[in-house]
Design a protein around this motif. Structure first.
Motif, PDB file in Angstrom:
ATOM      1  N   GLY B  56       8.066  16.115  23.920  1.00 55.63           N
ATOM      2  CA  GLY B  56       8.226  16.246  25.368  1.00 55.63           C
ATOM      3  C   GLY B  56       9.413  16.813  25.801  1.00 55.63           C
ATOM      4  O   GLY B  56       9.645  18.003  26.224  1.00 55.63           O
ATOM      5  N   LEU B 170      11.842  17.938  34.632  1.00 57.65           N
ATOM      6  CA  LEU B 170      12.520  16.778  34.023  1.00 57.65           C
ATOM      7  C   LEU B 170      12.394  15.327  34.892  1.00 57.65           C
ATOM      8  O   LEU B 170      12.116  14.251  34.252  1.00 57.65           O
ATOM      9  CB  LEU B 170      14.135  16.943  33.866  1.00 57.65           C
ATOM     10  CG  LEU B 170      14.462  17.368  32.262  1.00 57.65           C
ATOM     11  CD1 LEU B 170      15.928  17.582  31.966  1.00 57.65           C
ATOM     12  CD2 LEU B 170      13.969  16.367  31.522  1.00 57.65           C
ATOM     13  N   GLY B 171      12.565  15.659  36.050  1.00 57.88           N
ATOM     14  CA  GLY B 171      12.434  14.318  37.245  1.00 57.88           C
ATOM     15  C   GLY B 171      12.543  12.950  36.563  1.00 57.88           C
ATOM     16  O   GLY B 171      13.492  12.529  35.891  1.00 57.88           O
ATOM     17  N   GLU B 173      10.592  11.589  34.360  1.00 50.20           N
ATOM     18  CA  GLU B 173       9.793  11.661  33.235  1.00 50.20           C
ATOM     19  C   GLU B 173      10.490  11.010  32.115  1.00 50.20           C
ATOM     20  O   GLU B 173       9.991  10.173  31.408  1.00 50.20           O
ATOM     21  CB  GLU B 173       9.351  13.121  33.010  1.00 50.20           C
ATOM     22  CG  GLU B 173       8.283  13.090  31.921  1.00 50.20           C
ATOM     23  CD  GLU B 173       7.470  14.340  31.794  1.00 50.20           C
ATOM     24  OE1 GLU B 173       6.964  14.714  30.972  1.00 50.20           O
ATOM     25  OE2 GLU B 173       7.872  15.240  32.683  1.00 50.20           O
ATOM     26  N   PHE B 174      11.913  11.274  31.881  1.00 55.08           N
ATOM     27  CA  PHE B 174      12.626  10.738  31.006  1.00 55.08           C
ATOM     28  C   PHE B 174      13.432   9.924  31.050  1.00 55.08           C
ATOM     29  O   PHE B 174      14.475  10.027  31.990  1.00 55.08           O
ATOM     30  CB  PHE B 174      13.344  11.965  30.158  1.00 55.08           C
ATOM     31  CG  PHE B 174      12.064  13.023  29.839  1.00 55.08           C
ATOM     32  CD1 PHE B 174      11.597  12.716  28.771  1.00 55.08           C
ATOM     33  CD2 PHE B 174      11.976  14.234  30.492  1.00 55.08           C
ATOM     34  CE1 PHE B 174      10.442  13.667  28.010  1.00 55.08           C
ATOM     35  CE2 PHE B 174      10.895  15.090  30.030  1.00 55.08           C
ATOM     36  CZ  PHE B 174      10.407  14.914  28.900  1.00 55.08           C
TER      37      PHE B 174
END
Lengths: 246, 469
Positions: B56, B170-171, B173-174
């Motif tokens: 990712g 990127l939001g 998500e990580f």
């Protein structure tokens, strides 16, 4: 080439005319109509004729649930939608009704896939309103780009190489590059009955060369359309919705 | 989904590019020298290291750069020449920047003031240029500063950047806050990726390093340590390097404030202060000699338990603007009524822009050929008298010290001088007057028309209402 994706016209002549005029000023090389040409609105016959003319000039046209209900069944629809279908049926010629019934549910073209509701069981008219709903569509088709309508609210989803699906905030006008590293699902919004709080007609431009997507809003005379809905004796709610965009 | 077809090796040909030497092998990407028959300039190709399966963050960083970099322009951004399709081989070709990053320079810190201050102002101005294009860098550090062939400062590496009008890949998500730990702002620890003032914090950390030779929060390597900056203030730079002037400490500590709204509200404002040290308003930050006491720290730590974020900029994306308004005023007696009208217009603009600073400017017109340059006492007196008059004019606005500055420009061509000054101070709005139409004005030409034509920003022209005909 710049493609205009227009969906959910719903018999709204004023909105369709405004969008087509706006599109003419924006160097559009092709139209794709993502279904629901009729239903709800007061000018189904005119809208079908206009879309047929677009098709004759090379536009792709697919079928929506309201289009299918003209010669099919409106049993699964809510009361307002069913009443509008009953009002619409006698106002379309047999030839136009047959044309609506014969429209394909989906079309695939290069790396693009068009469906009214979802690539997942397109005839079941599933609403994609979440990442979960988008995931089902991504899993059902391997095209890089899927374009849908049906929801009446513009949206953008991506599916990365790991299969993670993400919803992205949509901003009108600003072109978004649809990177080749992901697959994308675009919900085009609605020309004839937007429901995201803006009464302006919603549609989408996709530039195949730059792979840039822009969500557009085009103002039109919804007061006129709402007046026609009332004069035609269609359900009152349908007129109100156009004024509020809800 | 199918994996990419090609892997980078020396001699590989792709889309007309030929890969040359491998210049750098990093954790996430390899960088190659490339040539192309249509492009004579030196170029490099960045290729993300895509491992089999799911990796990712590497890909997302590369995707973000591929999305944002081609949308940026100007001298402070590496120029993009081409980018590759993921289905074949993902890559990004940019101009090759000569030399190394600023890491070596920072290793020599503390730098002498004469070197440090102009450099800091240059970085701030470059950052403002990126912000103006609605991009937040979010990973500013010495290793991401370089110079191009022309010697201009370039900010590189947009793998963590955020474009305010594009989806944030990127939001959420990580789960791990991204960035280079010694430099990231407290709100980045809290996963906020939409505040341009985060870059101001990183700039403050770099400036601290340049001024003291030390990092404000040490060599932070763990998230736990990053979290401390939600309540722990750095050792004041003066305590490390007693040669630092109070105004510089004021600038550094202001940029490093925990709450974004306590920092500079734009990189342009920070650049302005670095270029006008005599006009920096000194607060208790300037005279601080040691870290805050134990109890104060504990109190802030207690409060920090609950903090999930900070006050966003007053208008979304507002800090993108320079927040520098320039008011140009003619103080000659026949222009008195107009100068009051300009004052009223300026007051209105500042009312709606509470974060904006005001730069009051007056032009002292000089002869084109100056025989008496700089030494004439009467000339000096005139300059001082103008400055006094300009201050008297501006003080009527009742702005707090630090929100307003005064400058008298000496130049033969007022229009040109105003435009140049506005460009230099990164003004985003000029307010000035225009005389009523007259034969004299037609003969002399109009200063305001010239500024309107050439200014780099919005210009408001103030006129006295004409009497009814």
């Amino acid at each position: 080439m710049r493609i205009a994706l227009i969906s959910d016209i719903h018999g709204n002549r004023e909105a369709l005319e405004a969008v087509l005029a706006d599109a003419r000023a924006r160097d559009i090389g092709r139209f794709v109509v993502l279904g629901d040409i009729v239903g709800y609105g007061p000018d189904p016959d005119w809208c079908v004729a206009r879309v047929q003319a677009l098709q004759a000039e090379g536009a792709l046209v697919i079928q929506g649930n309201h289009d299918a209900a003209i010669e099919g069944s409106a049993r699964d629809m809510n009361g307002t939608a069913r009443a509008a279908i009953d009002w619409t049926r006698p106002r379309l010629s047999a030839a136009r009704s047959a044309w609506l019934s014969a429209l394909p549910l989906t079309i695939a073209e290069e790396d693009r896939f068009y469906a009214h509701a979802s690539a997942h069981c397109p005839g079941d008219w599933i609403y994609i309103t979440s990442e979960r709903g988008a995931m089902a569509s991504f899993r059902s088709c391997d095209a890089s780009l899927t374009f849908c309508g049906h929801v009446h609210e513009p949206a953008l989803y991506s599916c990365d190489r790991g299969g993670r699906v993400q919803a992205h905030a949509v901003k009108p006008r600003m072109p978004v590059p649809l990177l080749s590293s992901r697959r994308w699902l675009v919900v085009a919004g609605s020309v004839g009955q937007p429901r995201d709080g803006s009464p302006q007609a919603g549609w989408v431009i996709f530039d195949t060369r730059s792979r840039e997507l822009s969500f557009r809003r085009t103002p039109y005379d919804y007061v006129l359309t709402a007046g026609k809905i009332q004069a035609a004796g269609l359900p009152e709610d349908l007129a109100l919705r156009l004024r509020t965009g809800r | 989904m199918s994996r990419s077809q090609k892997r980078p090796v020396e001699g590989l040909q792709i889309d007309g590019f030929t890969l040359g030497k491998l210049l750098h092998r990093g954790g996430f990407a390899t960088i190659w020298e490339v040539t192309h028959p249509d492009h004579a300039r030196p170029m490099v190709m960045k290729v993300p290291t895509i491992l089999d399966g799911d990796d990712g963050p590497t890909i997302v960083g590369f995707e973000i750069e591929q999305m944002i970099l081609p949308r940026l322009s100007g001298p402070h951004v590496p120029q993009v020449i081409a980018s590759g399709d993921f289905a074949v081989m993902p890559y990004l070709v940019t101009e090759k920047l000569p030399g190394a990053s600023f890491q070596e320079l920072f290793d020599r810190a503390p730098l002498p003031l004469a070197e440090l201050v102009p450099l800091a102002a240059e970085i701030a101005a470059a950052l403002h240029e990126i912000h103006r294009q609605r991009v937040i860098h979010l990973d500013l550090k010495p290793g991401n500063l370089m110079r191009n062939e022309a010697g201009r400062l370039v900010l590189i590496d947009y793998g963590l950047a955020r474009h305010l009008d594009l989806p944030d890949l990127l939001g959420e998500e990580f789960a791990i806050p991204m960035g280079t730990f010694p430099y990231i702002a407290p709100e980045q620890y809290l996963h906020h990726r939409d505040d341009p003032r985060s870059d101001i914090f990183a700039l403050g950390a770099m400036l601290y390093e340049l001024a003291t030779g030390k990092l404000p929060f040490g060599q932070t390597t763990t998230l736990r340590a990053v979290r401390r900056r939600l309540w722990r203030d750095p050792v004041p730079p003066y305590a490390v390097n007693p040669d630092l002037p109070p105004w510089l400490q004021e600038i550094i500590l202001r940029a490093l404030e925990v709450e974004p709204e306590e920092r500079f509200q734009s990189a342009a404002q920070m650049a302005f202060d670095l270029e006008h040290p005599d006009q920096v308003r000194l607060t208790q930050r300037a005279s601080k000699r040691q870290q805050d006491g134990f109890w104060q720290g504990l109190k802030r730590r207690w409060r920090a338990r609950r903090i999930r974020g900070y006050e966003a900029p007053p208008v979304p994306g507002d800090a993108i603007r320079a927040q520098v308004v320039m008011a140009a005023v003619d103080l000659s007696p026949e222009m008195e009524a107009l100068s009051q009208e300009i004052l009223a217009a300026t007051r209105e603009i500042l009312h709606f822009r509470p974060e904006a600073r005001l730069a009051c400017v007056n032009v002292l017109r000089t002869a084109r050929i100056q025989l008496d340059q700089g030494t004439d006492e009467s000339g000096n007196n005139l300059h001082v008298a103008r400055l006094v008059a300009l201050k008297a004019w501006g003080e009527a606005l009742g702005l707090p010290e630090g929100r307003v500055t005064y400058t008298v420009l000496e130049a033969p061509d007022p229009g040109n001088a105003l435009t140049e000054h506005a460009t230099r101070i990164l003004a985003d709005h000029i307010v000035m007057g225009a005389r009523a139409s007259s034969a004299l004005r037609r003969y002399l030409g109009s200063v305001s028309a010239q500024v309107v034509a050439e200014a780099p920003c919005t210009v408001t022209i103030v006129r006295l209402p004409a009497p009814a005909a």
